[in-house]
Motif scaffolding. Structure first.
Motif, PDB file in Angstrom:
ATOM      1  N   GLN A 155       8.642  -4.737   4.924  1.00 17.71           N
ATOM      2  CA  GLN A 155       9.691  -4.606   5.929  1.00 17.71           C
ATOM      3  C   GLN A 155      11.069  -4.392   5.311  1.00 17.71           C
ATOM      4  OE1 GLN A 155       9.236  -7.525   9.442  1.00 17.71           O
ATOM      5  NE2 GLN A 155       8.130  -8.508   7.768  1.00 17.71           N
ATOM      6  N   VAL A 156      11.263  -4.860   4.081  1.00 17.12           N
ATOM      7  CA  VAL A 156      12.612  -4.820   3.497  1.00 17.12           C
ATOM      8  C   VAL A 156      12.684  -3.968   2.232  1.00 17.12           C
ATOM      9  CG1 VAL A 156      13.123  -7.114   4.436  1.00 17.12           C
ATOM     10  CG2 VAL A 156      12.289  -6.905   2.087  1.00 17.12           C
ATOM     11  N   LEU A 157      11.592  -3.316   1.847  1.00 16.18           N
ATOM     12  CA  LEU A 157      11.575  -2.561   0.598  1.00 16.18           C
ATOM     13  C   LEU A 157      11.910  -1.092   0.835  1.00 16.18           C
ATOM     14  CD1 LEU A 157       8.402  -3.973  -1.217  1.00 16.18           C
ATOM     15  CD2 LEU A 157      10.791  -4.728  -1.411  1.00 16.18           C
ATOM     16  N   ALA A 158      12.602  -0.490  -0.123  1.00 16.77           N
ATOM     17  CA  ALA A 158      12.906   0.936  -0.050  1.00 16.77           C
ATOM     18  C   ALA A 158      11.643   1.763  -0.215  1.00 16.77           C
ATOM     19  CB  ALA A 158      13.936   1.303  -1.125  1.00 16.77           C
ATOM     20  N   GLU A 159      10.740   1.322  -1.070  1.00 15.64           N
ATOM     21  CA  GLU A 159       9.472   2.014  -1.299  1.00 15.64           C
ATOM     22  C   GLU A 159       8.344   1.021  -1.079  1.00 15.64           C
ATOM     23  OE1 GLU A 159       6.963   4.156  -4.919  1.00 15.64           O
ATOM     24  OE2 GLU A 159       9.131   3.866  -5.126  1.00 15.64           O
ATOM     25  N   PRO A 160       7.559   1.190  -0.030  1.00 12.88           N
ATOM     26  CA  PRO A 160       6.539   0.189   0.304  1.00 12.88           C
ATOM     27  C   PRO A 160       5.519  -0.013  -0.811  1.00 12.88           C
ATOM     28  CG  PRO A 160       6.873   1.719   2.122  1.00 12.88           C
ATOM     29  CD  PRO A 160       7.608   2.286   0.937  1.00 12.88           C
ATOM     30  N   LEU A 161       5.050  -1.241  -0.931  1.00  8.99           N
ATOM     31  CA  LEU A 161       3.945  -1.549  -1.833  1.00  8.99           C
ATOM     32  C   LEU A 161       2.623  -1.148  -1.185  1.00  8.99           C
ATOM     33  CD1 LEU A 161       4.970  -5.184  -2.915  1.00  8.99           C
ATOM     34  CD2 LEU A 161       5.158  -3.117  -4.313  1.00  8.99           C
ATOM     35  N   THR A 162       1.658  -0.782  -2.023  1.00  8.89           N
ATOM     36  CA  THR A 162       0.309  -0.496  -1.551  1.00  8.89           C
ATOM     37  C   THR A 162      -0.682  -1.311  -2.370  1.00  8.89           C
ATOM     38  OG1 THR A 162      -0.190   1.318  -3.086  1.00  8.89           O
ATOM     39  CG2 THR A 162       1.060   1.881  -1.088  1.00  8.89           C
ATOM     40  N   ARG A 163      -1.920  -1.293  -1.957  1.00  9.67           N
ATOM     41  CA  ARG A 163      -2.952  -2.015  -2.698  1.00  9.67           C
ATOM     42  C   ARG A 163      -3.086  -1.490  -4.128  1.00  9.67           C
ATOM     43  NH1 ARG A 163      -7.003  -4.846   0.817  1.00  9.67           N
ATOM     44  NH2 ARG A 163      -6.125  -4.810   2.915  1.00  9.67           N
ATOM     45  N   ALA A 164      -2.716  -0.240  -4.345  1.00 12.37           N
ATOM     46  CA  ALA A 164      -2.808   0.329  -5.685  1.00 12.37           C
ATOM     47  C   ALA A 164      -1.822  -0.315  -6.652  1.00 12.37           C
ATOM     48  CB  ALA A 164      -2.565   1.841  -5.621  1.00 12.37           C
ATOM     49  N   ASP A 165      -0.787  -0.984  -6.121  1.00 16.88           N
ATOM     50  CA  ASP A 165       0.202  -1.650  -6.971  1.00 16.88           C
ATOM     51  C   ASP A 165      -0.291  -3.001  -7.479  1.00 16.88           C
ATOM     52  OD1 ASP A 165       2.413   0.250  -6.792  1.00 16.88           O
ATOM     53  OD2 ASP A 165       2.549  -0.357  -4.689  1.00 16.88           O
ATOM     54  N   LEU A 166      -1.382  -3.504  -6.927  1.00 12.30           N
ATOM     55  CA  LEU A 166      -1.846  -4.846  -7.255  1.00 12.30           C
ATOM     56  C   LEU A 166      -2.666  -4.829  -8.532  1.00 12.30           C
ATOM     57  CD1 LEU A 166      -2.924  -6.035  -3.696  1.00 12.30           C
ATOM     58  CD2 LEU A 166      -0.656  -6.093  -4.764  1.00 12.30           C
ATOM     59  N   VAL A 167      -2.386  -5.783  -9.421  1.00  7.26           N
ATOM     60  CA  VAL A 167      -3.164  -5.924 -10.656  1.00  7.26           C
ATOM     61  C   VAL A 167      -4.015  -7.188 -10.641  1.00  7.26           C
ATOM     62  CG1 VAL A 167      -1.517  -4.594 -12.016  1.00  7.26           C
ATOM     63  CG2 VAL A 167      -1.236  -7.085 -11.843  1.00  7.26           C
ATOM     64  N   GLY A 168      -3.886  -7.984  -9.595  1.00  7.35           N
ATOM     65  CA  GLY A 168      -4.671  -9.206  -9.478  1.00  7.35           C
ATOM     66  C   GLY A 168      -4.356  -9.906  -8.170  1.00  7.35           C
ATOM     67  N   ALA A 169      -5.068 -10.979  -7.918  1.00  7.93           N
ATOM     68  CA  ALA A 169      -4.838 -11.801  -6.732  1.00  7.93           C
ATOM     69  C   ALA A 169      -5.442 -13.169  -6.978  1.00  7.93           C
ATOM     70  CB  ALA A 169      -5.463 -11.160  -5.497  1.00  7.93           C
ATOM     71  N   TYR A 170      -4.929 -14.177  -6.298  1.00 10.17           N
ATOM     72  CA  TYR A 170      -5.541 -15.503  -6.415  1.00 10.17           C
ATOM     73  C   TYR A 170      -5.359 -16.271  -5.115  1.00 10.17           C
ATOM     74  CZ  TYR A 170      -0.847 -17.532  -7.473  1.00 10.17           C
ATOM     75  OH  TYR A 170       0.462 -17.951  -7.445  1.00 10.17           O
ATOM     76  N   ALA A 171      -6.198 -17.268  -4.932  1.00 11.03           N
ATOM     77  CA  ALA A 171      -6.142 -18.102  -3.737  1.00 11.03           C
ATOM     78  C   ALA A 171      -6.582 -19.509  -4.090  1.00 11.03           C
ATOM     79  CB  ALA A 171      -7.029 -17.522  -2.631  1.00 11.03           C
ATOM     80  N   GLY A 172      -6.105 -20.467  -3.332  1.00 11.57           N
ATOM     81  CA  GLY A 172      -6.485 -21.864  -3.551  1.00 11.57           C
ATOM     82  C   GLY A 172      -6.582 -22.599  -2.233  1.00 11.57           C
TER      83      GLY A 172
END
Length: 508
Positions: free
Chosen positions: A327-344
């Motif tokens: 909502q606030v970024l000049a260039e939106p992020l996509t899933r291709a930008d992700l190098v990892g993820a975690y959850a707890g």
């Protein structure tokens, strides 16, 4: 080496623990169990800590890595909890772990809506007042203020340009696992005995009651272990009900995404964006010292029993996080930008007054902790990483009262291993990154091997060797997923595995 959790010490602890009678057995090696073990040992109690996998193997390593003052609690009217959080933040930053906690600015950009940043400014200033009301709070953090468009661009270059925002301040851990390891090493220096790979299978509450103790049965690396304890503290978090079936938990899953910092222009502040439709829940893009950014956090109810395996973000959570920050970024992020993820998983406590169902959203459940006795077993569950010390103090107060003692907690003024005043830390002959993770041990870590484990990452071979010699690491996962955080980026972890295997072969 003070408080070293060496292979030799583990073998010795295992021999001494078998068949012994101790004051307290702590079940669980997360931040809560580590805090309890330290508080109890520092009061002179004999302590054994039993952890089924490894230090911080559960919830404690999946946090946002923040030491926060509880602004969200203010939104829910929980002034006491906010003051406790602010007080404990001041203790960590000023006394117990100044090497592990740094000041971090949080930016709420006007691009999220001027009403949003205005509300954030009100919340930030209320947080400032709470901070000023607690011991050690004055001067620990800068005050909330408005910033212009140029400063927004400097703090988080990826935000849409042309508008200002509001900045408030909070504390950030260099890493949550580093805190847990420092706590356990300090407990060991105070005399606690620590066994990882020790699964508690049963607590016999009756067979030795006449002796004033409970019999604790555990499986340690496939071998049976039995000892007696005058009290057992169940600090197993979301798995606490396995020893205390009467505890009512409403676990939730919190997820983060991992991306390279340069994708957001290498921000120096945490970007703060409210979830659509909420005035108290935010998504944060949190810059890390290792060139990554963690984007989180979600709060999703967990149905059914909590599994032993690590949680994973759902597709819906990934989409929610990306859509919110975009909502606030000049260039939106996509899933291709992700190098990892975690959850707890979070061990949220269902109030006794609630019905049989989970009731309100888990995000709105109180973060207050619960203490509950069942015979000689005291369960402590709930709370937040920031307030671990206060939870531990209250827990050990209850144990001491039951055992008939009078010793009081000293942990508010007991520096953890590695801690020192900031001028002393700044003068250490070691890289600043190592000082921020190891404090006064940083020069030793540097001497053990300054070469990086893999190209493009800052972690050194010395860190892996130190983890085995002083921090109880015994497996590749211990080294890469906890003592260091290669595991947050699977591609980097795969490259680090051969080095980790070689270090283990040489050190064990």
């Amino acid at each position: 080496m003070t408080g070293a959790l060496s292979p030799e010490r583990r073998r010795r602890d295992l021999e001494e623990v078998a068949g012994s009678l101790v004051d307290v057995v702590v079940v669980g090696g997360g931040v809560t169990g580590a805090g309890v073990a330290l508080d109890a040992a520092a009061r002179g109690l004999s302590v054994v800590l039993l952890e089924r996998t490894d230090l911080a193997a559960g919830t404690s390593r999946w946090s946002s890595k923040l030491v926060h003052g509880g602004l969200r609690y203010l939104a829910h009217g929980e002034i006491g909890l906010a003051r406790e959080s602010a007080r404990e933040r001041a203790v960590l930053m000023g006394t117990t772990a100044p090497h592990l906690v740094r000041r971090l600015p949080f930016l709420i950009p006007d691009a999220a809506g001027r009403d949003v940043s205005a509300l954030g400014a009100v919340g930030g200033r209320l947080g400032d007042l709470v901070r000023l009301s607690v011991a050690g709070g004055r001067g620990s953090l800068p005050s909330t203020r408005r910033v212009d468009a140029d400063e927004v661009g400097r703090l988080v270059p990826a935000v849409r340009p042309g508008r200002g925002g509001v900045v408030f301040w909070d504390g950030q851990l260099s890493d949550d696992v580093r805190l847990v390891v420092a706590l356990v090493r300090t407990a060991a220096a105070q005399g606690a005995r620590v066994l990882t790979g020790a699964t508690v299978t049963a607590v016999d509450r009756t067979s030795t009651a006449a002796l004033g103790s409970a019999e604790v049965h555990a499986d340690v690396d496939g071998e049976a272990l039995t000892l007696r304890a005058r009290a057992v503290v169940n600090a197993a978090g979301v798995w606490a009900s396995r020893l205390a079936p009467g505890i009512r938990l409403v676990p939730s899953r919190g997820s983060h995404l991992v991306l390279r910092a340069d994708r957001l222009g290498s921000p120096s502040a945490a970007l703060t964006v409210p979830l659509p439709g909420s005035r108290s829940r935010y998504v944060f893009a949190l810059p890390q010292a290792d060139g990554l950014v963690y984007l989180g956090i979600t709060d999703e109810p967990v149905e059914g029993p909590v599994p032993d395996d690590d949680a994973q973000p759902s597709d819906a959570e990934v989409q929610q996080l990306l859509e919110t920050v975009n909502q606030v970024l000049a260039e939106p992020l996509t899933r291709a930008d992700l190098v990892g993820a975690y959850a707890g998983y979070r061990p949220l406590v269902l109030p006794e007054s609630a019905g049989t169902g989970p009731g309100d959203a888990t995000a709105d459940l109180s973060r207050k902790h619960l203490l509950s006795w069942d015979g000689p077993v005291l369960t402590v569950v709930g709370g937040k990483l920031t307030t671990y010390r206060a939870m531990a103090e209250e827990t050990v107060d209850a144990v001491v009262a039951r055992l008939g003692g009078a010793a009081r907690s000293t942990t508010a003024r007991l520096p953890l291993i590695g801690a020192a005043p900031r001028p002393a830390l700044d003068a250490l002959p070691a890289p600043a990154r190592l000082v921020a993770r190891y404090g006064t041990d940083a020069p030793l870590v540097e001497e053990l091997g300054p070469d990086v484990v893999v190209a493009g990452r800052p972690e050194t071979v010395g860190e892996l060797r130190f983890a085995v010699r002083a921090e109880g690491a015994r497996t590749v996962a211990d080294l890469l997923d906890r003592r260091t955080r290669f595991g947050l980026v699977p591609e980097d972890r795969a490259r680090a595995v051969p080095v980790a295997e070689q270090v283990l072969a040489e050190e064990l």
